[in-house]
Design a protein around this motif. Structure first.
Motif: not given
Length: 343
Positions: A329-336
């Motif tokens: 259930g993890f979904r993309p949030h921010r880029r690094m």
């Protein structure tokens, strides 16, 4: 304490025993996080204070505050590995939002370059403050790094799990699928420091984090761990107020062959990070990664029922681990990005 002048700024080291200076660093961090990552919890005071008083083993750390007419305008930290990666240094730069676009970041980077070179290091590595997923969104930190000749050696995505949105049926299905290949293994779980009996195995697995996880173009040597280093890092973590929940897999031979960790903070106990996950190479293919992650999620929520958000970060090239996280259930949030600068 030696204070130096840097491009019109007064730059002074942060002494770990100087409560006022450490508090000023913390307030700077809060202002930066509030401006750049407004949907994240504020930094934890216990953790930030502990970063200066309880360094990780094998790392020498020095921080500085930059003041303009007595007002804190920015700060930087230099971390020097002492057990491995003796040619590398890690740097962190913070500039207060109201003092940006005045050359303070460049001045602090110049200081870090001088200090790292003076210590015999040939490379500076730093994490960019993460930015929105939209590639067209403004990325001032990335532009700054590029303008300073740094290169994005390792591109990553931070993913977020909203705990209340997790479907128990999905976790049950993932657990059942993993257990179908789980013969010959058992699970162990603990909160806090690594139990004595697992220290050697945990050291072996932790060392593999620097060789098995994708590094792409990041020039980082294998890290050296033993039982003593694991104990020291656990002690530092506890002194920083970290709440560590671990699930591990044990083979029938008695060897601990995989583990994963969810780490929370003394404040904002609704928020945590899914940190290291590793499976010994000879034990891959048994769905151990999925099994320990699902079990640890359940364990972490049982330990802290108020837990609502868990973040995790993976290299974009780490497709296997990304697949497990997204199935949960993890979904993309921010880029690094991990930026690398040759000195």
């Amino acid at each position: 304490m030696v204070t130096v002048s840097l491009s019109g700024l007064s730059l002074a080291p942060i002494e770990p025993s100087d409560d006022e200076a450490v508090r000023q660093w913390y307030e700077l961090r809060c202002s930066v996080v509030g401006a750049d990552q407004p949907d994240d919890p504020p930094p934890c005071w216990v953790y930030e204070r502990g970063r200066f008083r309880h360094s990780w083993s094998g790392v020498d750390k020095t921080g500085w505050l930059a003041r303009d007419a007595g007002t804190v305008a920015g700060g930087c930290v230099l971390r020097l590995p002492t057990l491995d990666n003796l040619h590398n240094a890690e740097g962190e730069i913070l500039v207060a939002p109201e003092h940006r676009r005045r050359g303070i970041g460049r001045a602090l980077l110049a200081h870090l370059r001088v200090e790292a070179t003076r210590q015999g290091r040939i490379r500076l590595v730093g994490s960019e403050v993460d930015h929105p997923l939209d590639p067209a969104a403004p990325d001032p930190a990335g532009r700054f790094a590029t303008a300073c000749a740094a290169v994005p050696a390792l591109v990553e995505t931070r993913r977020r799990l909203e705990v209340d949105s997790v479907d128990p049926a999905v976790l049950a299905r993932l657990d059942a699928q993993a257990r179908a290949k789980f013969q010959g293994y058992s699970l162990v779980q603990w909160v806090g420091a690594t139990p004595q009996r697992w220290l050697d195995d945990a050291a072996y697995l932790t060392g593999r984090m620097s060789t098995d996880a994708p590094l792409d173009d990041l020039q980082w040597d294998p890290e050296v761990y033993d039982a003593a280093r694991i104990q020291a890092d656990d002690a530092s973590s506890l002194a920083r107020g970290l709440h560590m929940v671990t699930t591990a897999a044990v083979h029938s031979t008695g060897q601990l062959v995989a583990f994963t960790k969810i780490v929370g903070f003394a404040t904002s106990s609704w928020f945590a990070g899914q940190w290291n996950t590793i499976v010994a190479p000879e034990h891959r293919g048994h769905r151990l990664g999925t099994l320990i992650k699902v079990a640890n999620l359940r364990y972490a929520v049982a330990q802290r029922p108020e837990l609502r958000v868990i973040d995790t970060c993976n290299a974009d090239s780490n497709l296997h681990m990304i697949a497990i996280n997204e199935a949960m259930g993890f979904r993309p949030h921010r880029r690094m990005a991990e930026w690398q600068l040759d000195l």
